[in-house]
Design a protein around this motif. Structure first.
Motif, PDB file in Angstrom:
ATOM      1  N   THR A  76       6.943  -8.332   1.693  1.00 17.96           N
ATOM      2  CA  THR A  76       6.559  -7.634   0.466  1.00 17.96           C
ATOM      3  C   THR A  76       6.608  -8.599  -0.715  1.00 17.96           C
ATOM      4  O   THR A  76       5.711  -8.596  -1.566  1.00 17.96           O
ATOM      5  CB  THR A  76       7.465  -6.411   0.226  1.00 17.96           C
ATOM      6  N   GLN A  87       0.232  -2.648   0.219  1.00 17.69           N
ATOM      7  CA  GLN A  87       0.027  -1.270   0.684  1.00 17.69           C
ATOM      8  C   GLN A  87       0.153  -1.189   2.206  1.00 17.69           C
ATOM      9  O   GLN A  87       0.773  -0.266   2.740  1.00 17.69           O
ATOM     10  CB  GLN A  87      -1.351  -0.753   0.235  1.00 17.69           C
ATOM     11  N   ARG A  90       3.740  -1.135   3.101  1.00 19.33           N
ATOM     12  CA  ARG A  90       4.336   0.184   2.830  1.00 19.33           C
ATOM     13  C   ARG A  90       3.942   1.173   3.920  1.00 19.33           C
ATOM     14  O   ARG A  90       4.761   1.982   4.367  1.00 19.33           O
ATOM     15  CB  ARG A  90       3.901   0.710   1.457  1.00 19.33           C
TER      16      ARG A  90
END
Length: 155
Positions: A76, A87, A90
């Motif tokens: 990240t 994204q 996630r």
């Protein structure tokens, strides 16, 4: 061939293949640095595509185990300036939560990409499959979830 040599090649197809090879064989300790170097390539579409393949490959192998959390945090940070890659990470974390029956929110799943919804619809979490059968974003997602739900009901 090091990353500097790869960057000198004008052919993005050659660079893409070389990046994939480097990423596939990178030591854990050097992974963040290599991802960052790949993302410094002037052809951002190609560079992000190579990193996306890497993230998907690594996440698929790591998500069931305890090493995933630390890896995802490190990746990240390495991808923070690249919204699509961040994204995807996630969504891998949400997929992990759904699959391992960790806490997750239905609205997060319904707001996720077609990629994650389809991957989840073909999975094993009955609650997620029921949600996607009713409210998945596309007909394909709803059908995949319905088939999975019906198959589980018959078993």
């Amino acid at each position: 061939m090091n990353v500097h040599d790869i960057l000198q090649n004008p052919d993005e197809h050659v660079r893409f293949a070389a990046y994939l090879d480097k990423l596939e064989h990178v030591a854990d300790a050097n992974e963040v640095s290599l991802v960052s170097r790949v993302l410094s390539d002037p052809d951002q579409t190609m560079a992000q595509s190579a990193v996306l393949r890497h993230l998907d490959r690594r996440a698929a192998g790591l998500y069931p185990g305890p090493a995933y959390e630390g890896w995802a945090q490190a990746m990240t940070q390495a991808t923070i300036d690249h919204p699509f890659l961040a994204q995807r990470l996630r969504e891998w974390s949400l997929f992990r939560a759904v699959t391992l029956k960790l806490p997750w929110q239905p609205e997060d799943l319904l707001a996720s990409s077609n990629w994650l919804q389809l991957k989840t619809a073909a999975g094993t979490n009955s609650e997620a499959i029921e949600i996607l059968a009713k409210a998945g974003r596309t007909k394909r997602i709803r059908n995949t979830a319905t088939i999975g739900h019906n198959h589980r009901s018959e078993s």
